[in-house]
Each structure stands twice: as structure tokens, then as C-alpha cells.
Scaffold this motif. Structure first.
Motif, PDB file in Angstrom:
ATOM      1  N   PHE A 101       2.498   3.740   8.140  1.00  0.00           N
ATOM      2  CA  PHE A 101       1.667   4.880   7.785  1.00  0.00           C
ATOM      3  C   PHE A 101       1.657   5.889   8.923  1.00  0.00           C
ATOM      4  O   PHE A 101       1.705   7.101   8.715  1.00  0.00           O
ATOM      5  CB  PHE A 101       0.247   4.397   7.505  1.00  0.00           C
ATOM      6  CG  PHE A 101      -0.597   5.408   6.816  1.00  0.00           C
ATOM      7  CD1 PHE A 101      -0.690   5.432   5.440  1.00  0.00           C
ATOM      8  CD2 PHE A 101      -1.273   6.376   7.545  1.00  0.00           C
ATOM      9  CE1 PHE A 101      -1.449   6.376   4.808  1.00  0.00           C
ATOM     10  CE2 PHE A 101      -2.033   7.329   6.919  1.00  0.00           C
ATOM     11  CZ  PHE A 101      -2.130   7.321   5.542  1.00  0.00           C
ATOM     12  N   ARG A 111      -8.675   9.339  -2.956  1.00  0.00           N
ATOM     13  CA  ARG A 111      -9.548  10.447  -2.584  1.00  0.00           C
ATOM     14  C   ARG A 111     -10.939  10.337  -3.204  1.00  0.00           C
ATOM     15  O   ARG A 111     -11.936  10.648  -2.563  1.00  0.00           O
ATOM     16  CB  ARG A 111      -8.898  11.764  -2.987  1.00  0.00           C
ATOM     17  CG  ARG A 111      -9.752  12.971  -2.613  1.00  0.00           C
ATOM     18  CD  ARG A 111      -8.966  14.250  -2.649  1.00  0.00           C
ATOM     19  NE  ARG A 111      -7.797  14.143  -1.807  1.00  0.00           N
ATOM     20  CZ  ARG A 111      -6.601  14.647  -2.136  1.00  0.00           C
ATOM     21  NH1 ARG A 111      -6.449  15.272  -3.270  1.00  0.00           N
ATOM     22  NH2 ARG A 111      -5.593  14.521  -1.318  1.00  0.00           N
ATOM     23  N   ASP A 162       0.929  13.588  -0.509  1.00  0.00           N
ATOM     24  CA  ASP A 162       0.316  14.813   0.015  1.00  0.00           C
ATOM     25  C   ASP A 162      -0.060  14.645   1.484  1.00  0.00           C
ATOM     26  O   ASP A 162       0.014  15.579   2.271  1.00  0.00           O
ATOM     27  CB  ASP A 162      -0.894  15.240  -0.831  1.00  0.00           C
ATOM     28  CG  ASP A 162      -2.002  14.206  -0.794  1.00  0.00           C
ATOM     29  OD1 ASP A 162      -1.690  13.010  -0.633  1.00  0.00           O
ATOM     30  OD2 ASP A 162      -3.176  14.579  -0.925  1.00  0.00           O
ATOM     31  N   TYR A 163      -0.414  13.401   1.863  1.00  0.00           N
ATOM     32  CA  TYR A 163      -0.737  13.142   3.272  1.00  0.00           C
ATOM     33  C   TYR A 163       0.493  13.385   4.143  1.00  0.00           C
ATOM     34  O   TYR A 163       0.438  14.086   5.153  1.00  0.00           O
ATOM     35  CB  TYR A 163      -1.233  11.702   3.429  1.00  0.00           C
ATOM     36  CG  TYR A 163      -1.371  11.256   4.861  1.00  0.00           C
ATOM     37  CD1 TYR A 163      -2.511  11.573   5.594  1.00  0.00           C
ATOM     38  CD2 TYR A 163      -0.360  10.539   5.486  1.00  0.00           C
ATOM     39  CE1 TYR A 163      -2.636  11.184   6.908  1.00  0.00           C
ATOM     40  CE2 TYR A 163      -0.479  10.151   6.806  1.00  0.00           C
ATOM     41  CZ  TYR A 163      -1.619  10.473   7.516  1.00  0.00           C
ATOM     42  OH  TYR A 163      -1.727  10.091   8.824  1.00  0.00           O
ATOM     43  N   GLU A 223      -8.825   7.461   4.808  1.00  0.00           N
ATOM     44  CA  GLU A 223      -7.563   8.045   4.357  1.00  0.00           C
ATOM     45  C   GLU A 223      -6.366   7.285   4.933  1.00  0.00           C
ATOM     46  O   GLU A 223      -5.416   6.984   4.213  1.00  0.00           O
ATOM     47  CB  GLU A 223      -7.501   9.512   4.783  1.00  0.00           C
ATOM     48  CG  GLU A 223      -6.316  10.250   4.196  1.00  0.00           C
ATOM     49  CD  GLU A 223      -6.297  11.708   4.595  1.00  0.00           C
ATOM     50  OE1 GLU A 223      -6.927  12.067   5.610  1.00  0.00           O
ATOM     51  OE2 GLU A 223      -5.641  12.494   3.889  1.00  0.00           O
ATOM     52  N   VAL A 224      -6.428   6.966   6.228  1.00  0.00           N
ATOM     53  CA  VAL A 224      -5.260   6.358   6.857  1.00  0.00           C
ATOM     54  C   VAL A 224      -5.095   4.884   6.496  1.00  0.00           C
ATOM     55  O   VAL A 224      -4.090   4.276   6.846  1.00  0.00           O
ATOM     56  CB  VAL A 224      -5.261   6.519   8.399  1.00  0.00           C
ATOM     57  CG1 VAL A 224      -5.258   7.982   8.767  1.00  0.00           C
ATOM     58  CG2 VAL A 224      -6.420   5.787   9.029  1.00  0.00           C
ATOM     59  N   ILE A 225      -6.071   4.293   5.813  1.00  0.00           N
ATOM     60  CA  ILE A 225      -5.799   2.961   5.281  1.00  0.00           C
ATOM     61  C   ILE A 225      -5.527   3.046   3.782  1.00  0.00           C
ATOM     62  O   ILE A 225      -5.550   2.042   3.073  1.00  0.00           O
ATOM     63  CB  ILE A 225      -6.907   1.942   5.607  1.00  0.00           C
ATOM     64  CG1 ILE A 225      -8.240   2.385   5.020  1.00  0.00           C
ATOM     65  CG2 ILE A 225      -7.042   1.761   7.110  1.00  0.00           C
ATOM     66  CD1 ILE A 225      -9.300   1.296   5.111  1.00  0.00           C
ATOM     67  N   GLY A 226      -5.256   4.285   3.321  1.00  0.00           N
ATOM     68  CA  GLY A 226      -4.735   4.459   1.972  1.00  0.00           C
ATOM     69  C   GLY A 226      -5.778   4.420   0.863  1.00  0.00           C
ATOM     70  O   GLY A 226      -5.453   4.148  -0.293  1.00  0.00           O
ATOM     71  N   MET A 258       0.840  -1.193   0.000  1.00  0.00           N
ATOM     72  CA  MET A 258       0.000   0.000   0.000  1.00  0.00           C
ATOM     73  C   MET A 258       0.875   1.242   0.000  1.00  0.00           C
ATOM     74  O   MET A 258       1.759   1.402   0.826  1.00  0.00           O
ATOM     75  CB  MET A 258      -0.881  -0.021   1.252  1.00  0.00           C
ATOM     76  CG  MET A 258      -1.754   1.189   1.377  1.00  0.00           C
ATOM     77  SD  MET A 258      -2.141   1.505   3.109  1.00  0.00           S
ATOM     78  CE  MET A 258      -0.551   1.992   3.721  1.00  0.00           C
ATOM     79  N   ALA A 259       0.632   2.068  -0.945  1.00  0.00           N
ATOM     80  CA  ALA A 259       1.455   3.282  -1.039  1.00  0.00           C
ATOM     81  C   ALA A 259       0.945   4.342  -0.065  1.00  0.00           C
ATOM     82  O   ALA A 259      -0.256   4.475   0.138  1.00  0.00           O
ATOM     83  CB  ALA A 259       1.391   3.831  -2.471  1.00  0.00           C
ATOM     84  N   ARG A 267       0.320   8.080   0.633  1.00  0.00           N
ATOM     85  CA  ARG A 267       0.176   9.219  -0.261  1.00  0.00           C
ATOM     86  C   ARG A 267       1.078  10.362   0.136  1.00  0.00           C
ATOM     87  O   ARG A 267       1.155  10.735   1.307  1.00  0.00           O
ATOM     88  CB  ARG A 267      -1.279   9.657  -0.311  1.00  0.00           C
ATOM     89  CG  ARG A 267      -2.062   8.746  -1.231  1.00  0.00           C
ATOM     90  CD  ARG A 267      -3.524   9.061  -1.301  1.00  0.00           C
ATOM     91  NE  ARG A 267      -3.890  10.313  -0.684  1.00  0.00           N
ATOM     92  CZ  ARG A 267      -5.083  10.501  -0.151  1.00  0.00           C
ATOM     93  NH1 ARG A 267      -5.960   9.535  -0.137  1.00  0.00           N
ATOM     94  NH2 ARG A 267      -5.372  11.654   0.373  1.00  0.00           N
ATOM     95  N   ARG A 296       1.417  17.118   4.348  1.00  0.00           N
ATOM     96  CA  ARG A 296       0.491  17.881   5.178  1.00  0.00           C
ATOM     97  C   ARG A 296       0.709  17.586   6.659  1.00  0.00           C
ATOM     98  O   ARG A 296       0.820  18.490   7.478  1.00  0.00           O
ATOM     99  CB  ARG A 296      -0.938  17.540   4.764  1.00  0.00           C
ATOM    100  CG  ARG A 296      -1.982  18.508   5.269  1.00  0.00           C
ATOM    101  CD  ARG A 296      -3.371  18.007   4.928  1.00  0.00           C
ATOM    102  NE  ARG A 296      -3.633  16.765   5.615  1.00  0.00           N
ATOM    103  CZ  ARG A 296      -4.382  15.776   5.114  1.00  0.00           C
ATOM    104  NH1 ARG A 296      -4.899  15.865   3.916  1.00  0.00           N
ATOM    105  NH2 ARG A 296      -4.571  14.684   5.801  1.00  0.00           N
TER     106      ARG A 296
END
Lengths: 298, 225
Positions: A215, B111, A6-7, B105-108, A1-2, A4, A10
Motif C-alpha cells: 500500500f 469511504r 483513486d488513492y 484509509e491506508v488500511i483500505g 485487500m484491494a 483503492r 491522487r
């Protein structure tokens, strides 16, 4: 799983600004300690360059006339080599002298251009058996006035003093800088720890909904790395700004004929800068890495 | 879906939070865990999403023995398990929609998925028009709906609820239970620890009663006592 990008950007950004003052403290500590390391490396390199012909126990140099005949050069060489008081002799020809000159004045190409190998004196660098000043001077005087000899120059106490001082100074500064770097690492560690504490509720939720450990960790690790990198960048910039002042402040060759120009070449500088950069990254990464593994219970 | 085999959880010394518990919960079941405070309900729930390790025994979730699950796989287990708590655990600096979106979001999740799923789930829990409010602007019942939306937005196989109505008045609780019932009807297994006698007696679902760590009753279509 990449993860992101931008995450990460931020989250790291918010973290850096949330604890702005303590972040600044870490960055400045990294910068100051790396500046000290860089300055002492520059000083050491400068002294080494300036006293290059006096390295390795060379106590005097017999300069020959640039137009000395091969027979004259050979005669002086034979005398030196056969003298029982001489331990070692090295001959630097005109090309060798030119190379040395180029290296010393790497920062001022106009100087290098004004010089050709033909006008530079070849020389013998002599390591005597006995290093007592009187004995060395007596030995050197035997060669003054020989055909083809232009001048005999002695390493004085001053040279030895400068070399010794620079050695001690470097060691001293390195010890201080090592402590400061340790402090910088701990500061980064604590900054990250505070950032994690400030976000403990978010981290709790992230764990509950199944965010992977990496993550959760990556933004904090990037935060530490950024602090190290900015610190290193500040150190490099201020060293670059400080360098001309630094060189002015040291004796210049006209007042102090024993040493050649005090200068640090461009390539030597980039090595120093790269080293500082690497150390900054390592301090940031290690501080943050320890913080995320020790205090992020995921 | 969930199977416990002789599971014991012992805290410091000899306090048994759970003792030799064996129970099986099928896919799509709705199970109430009842019992006095300290009887082991919360431990039961925390063992299922591996917030705690059993002292002995085996726990199967979706066919896998989670006691043997390596730590790096735990996040992937939790993606199949939604959690709802008495204290909601919402992030006060994020809006309702951001709270729910954060879980994706936190599990990828990309958007565009977040942008379509969040409004849909908020509609489902009846908060379609409150996405840009902050949690402290909502009532307790609404906050719990947000937390249910967050737990369910990823369509988990299992929903764990630890006293979800513990902080709510009876009328609001009924609404929350209707919502959990709807989620259960989509095929999601629901395990809910509760003290709420009224809810258990009205819903008439399977009841597992714990007393000092032991399973003392397991009754289909049961009541509180």
C-alpha cells in the motif's frame, strides 16, 4: 485487500507535482535517450532497406529485360553459375522484384499501384569469389551486352561506406543512449527517493497504523512508471515528427541510383515504437522498484 | 493479551535496554510503565508492536509469538495496536478529520465507513466541532486527543502510549488520562509509559517499574515509588 485506485491516482499525482522540476528532468532524460535509440534504429533500418540488394556480399547485379525469353534468362544463369569466379548466384524473378518493390515503397501506396510485376526486371544477384573492384568490374562486363541483359549494376565503395558508417554510427549512438538510459534510471530513483523523503512523516504514520508495504509502495512505483512512460511517449512523438525531415536529409534515389528509396516501412516503425515504449516502462519500473526496496524501510 | 518470556534486548555491545523480562498483562488491564529515562520503557513498548526485535526471549500478543511473525504480517499486527506518542505525530498538512481518516484509509477501509467513524470518534474525544481545523491551530492537549482518536478509531485490542502527557500541563494531562481511562473501560488493554508521578499516584493502577532494563517491581494498584 484491494488498494483503492483513486488513492493511488491522487498520491501519485501529488508526488509528481511536488518535485516538478526533477520529475521533468527524469522524463526528458528518458525521452532524449529513447529518441537516440529510436533514431539510430530508424537509420539502421533505412540503410538496410536502401541497400537491401547489396546485403550478404553481393557485389553486382545483372538486370535482365522484363521481356527476356526464358531461354535467354537460363543462358545467363548457366554462364554465371558455371563461372569459377562466382561464389553464389541468386535469381530474383519478376514476382520477387515486385515483392521487394512493395516493401521498399510501403509508405507510398500510389507508387506500388503504378507498378505491376510484368514491367519490373528480373535479376541475378552475384557474390563473386574475389571482391576486388577491378576483378568484379571485369567479371560484370562479360555479361553486359549478352542477349536479354539490360544492365549490370555494381556495388561501389559508396555502398560499402554507407553500410559501414551506419553500423559504426548505430553502435556509437547505442553506447551513448545506454549511458543516458542509465542516468535516466538513476534520476527516477532519486526522484522517488526525494518523494519518499518529503513524505517520511506520512510513511511513518502509515506504518504505525498498519498499512501494508505494498500500500505504501504502489504510489511511488506508479510514479516511476509514469515518468518512464511519459518519456517514451515524448520520444515516440518526436521521432514521428522528425521522420519526414530525417528522410529528406538522406540521399534520394534519383541522385544516388545505387540505393533504392530510403524509407522505413510502417510495420518496422511500429516495432521500433513498441520497443521504445517497453524500454521506457522498464527503466521507470526498475528505477522506482530499486528506490522502494532500498530506501523504503518498511 | 500480552506476555513476555525472558525477553532481552541488547543494543550495540553490552547495553541491555531490557534484560530477562517476564511479565503477563491480561485483557482489559491498565498498566503503567515507570522508571528513569533509559530504563527501557520505550523499548518495552516498541517491542510490542514489532518496531524492534528482541535479542532473545518470546513475546506473545493476542496469543501469537510475534518474534516469529513474518514481516508481511506485521501491518496486520499493528492494526490491533493503537499507538500514542509524546510528540503526537500528526500530519500538519491534513486537517484533524483527515488525520484520523488517513489511519482508516491506508488500511483500505471504504469511504462510507470513514465518513461515519471519524465524526463519531472525534465526538468521543471531545473534538466533534474541530474536524476541519489543522493540528497547529489546536492546543497541545487537543492535538493529543486527535492522536488518541487516530489510535483508537480502528478499535484496537491494545493501546500503547509512550509518555502521552510528557508535553502537557497537569490540568490538560488529567483530561487525557480520563480519556485513556474511558478507552480502557471499553475493554481495550492500555500500556502507558510515564514519568508523571501525580497521574500514577492518583489512578492507582498496576505499576511495572523498570531499572536499567530489569523489572524491579510489579504492583497491582501501585504508586510511582
Amino acid at each position: 485487500m484491494a488498494i483503492r485506485l483513486d488513492y493511488v491516482v491522487r498520491e501519485t499525482g501529488t508526488n509528481l507535482f511536488r518535485n516538478f522540476t526533477i520529475t521533468l528532468a527524469s522524463i526528458l532524460t528518458v525521452a532524449v535517450s529513447l529518441f537516440l535509440v529510436g533514431a539510430s534504429l530508424m537509420l539502421r533500418q533505412g540503410v538496410e532497406n536502401a541497400t537491401a540488394r547489396w546485403q550478404g556480399g553481393i557485389e553486382f547485379v545483372v538486370f535482365l529485360n522484363p521481356d527476356a525469353s526464358p531461354a535467354q534468362i537460363e543462358s545467363v544463369g548457366t554462364d554465371l553459375r558455371e563461372s569459377p569466379e562466382v561464389e553464389k548466384v541468386t535469381f530474383i524473378d519478376q514476382q520477387g522484384a515486385y515483392e521487394e518493390f512493395k516493401q521498399l515503397f510501403a509508405d507510398s501506396p500510389e507508387m506500388v499501384e503504378s507498378v505491376t510485376p510484368e514491367i519490373l526486371p528480373p535479376s541475378y544477384r552475384v557474390v563473386p569469389v574475389n571482391k576486388e573492384i577491378d576483378v568484379v568490374q571485369a567479371l560484370g562486363q562479360q555479361f553486359e551486352g549478352k542477349p536479354g541483359v539490360r544492365d549490370v549494376v555494381y556495388a561501389s565503395e559508396t555502398i560499402r561506406l554507407v553500410q559501414d558508417l551506419s553500423d559504426r554510427l548505430t553502435v556509437g549512438i547505442f553506447i551513448v543512449a545506454a549511458f543516458l538510459l542509465g542516468a535516466a534510471g538513476l534520476l527516477i530513483l532519486n526522484t522517488i527517493r526525494m518523494a519518499m523523503y518529503a513524505r517520511r512523516r506520512e510513511i511513518e504514520v502509515m506504518k504505525l497504523v498498519g498499512a501494508t508495504n505494498w500500500f505504501i509502495r504502489v504510489p511511488f512505483m506508479v510514479e516511476g512508471l509514469v515518468q518512464g512512460v511519459i518519456g517514451a511517449l515524448l520520444a515516440v512523438l518526436s521521432l514521428a515528427a522528425f521522420k519526414p525531415f530525417f528522410e529528406q536529409w538522406l540521399p534520394n534515389p534519383e541522385d544516388f541510383p545505387l540505393v533504392s528509396g530510403f524509407a522505413v516501412g510502417g510495420s518496422e516503425l511500429s516495432v521500433i515504437y513498441l520497443l521504445l515504449f517497453a524500454v521506457g516502462c522498464i527503466v521507470g519500473a526498475v528505477g522506482a522498484g530499486v528506490a522502494v526496496t532500498r530506501f523504503l524501510d518498511v | 493479551m500480552i506476555k513476555l518470556e525472558n525477553v532481552t534486548k541488547t543494543y550495540k555491545g553490552d547495553v541491555h535496554a531490557l534484560y530477562d523480562a517476564s511479565v503477563e498483562i491480561a485483557k482489559g488491564e491498565f498498566v503503567f510503565l515507570v522508571g528513569a529515562s533509559g530504563s527501557g520503557k520505550s523499548t518495552f513498548i516498541r517491542l510490542l508492536n514489532k518496531e524492534e526485535e528482541p535479542t532473545s526471549g518470546r513475546i506473545f500478543v493476542a496469543g501469537k509469538n510475534i518474534a516469529e511473525l513474518s514481516p508481511w504480517k506485521v501491518p496486520f499486527l499493528r492494526r490491533n495496536i493503537g499507538c500514542v506518542f509524546q510528540d503526537f505525530k500528526l500530519l500538519s498538512n491534513k486537517t484533524v478529520a483527515e488525520n484520523v481518516g488517513f489511519a482508516l484509509e491506508v488500511i483500505g477501509r471504504p469511504r462510507n465507513v470513514i465518513q461515519t467513524q471519524v465524526p463519531a470518534i472525534l465526538d468521543l474525544v471531545g473534538l466533534g466541532n474541530k474536524g476541519d481545523r489543522f493540528p497547529n491551530e489546536l492546543s497541545g492537549g487537543e492535538q493529543q486527543r486527535v492522536s488518541i482518536a487516530r489510535a483508537f478509531v480502528n478499535r484496537p485490542l491494545i493501546l500503547l502510549a509512550d509518555e502521552p502527557t510528557g508535553n502537557l500541563d497537569p490540568a490538560t494531562s488529567v483530561g487525557i488520562m480520563r480519556l485513556l481511562d474511558r478507552i480502557n473501560k471499553t475493554g481495550t488493554t492500555v500500556v502507558m509509559a510515564t514519568h508523571d508521578r501525580g497521574i500514577v499516584d492518583t489512578m492507582r493502577r498496576r505499576v511495572i517499574e523498570l531499572d536499567r532494563g530489569r523489572i524491579v517491581r510489579d504492583q497491582a494498584r501501585g504508586v510511582y515509588e
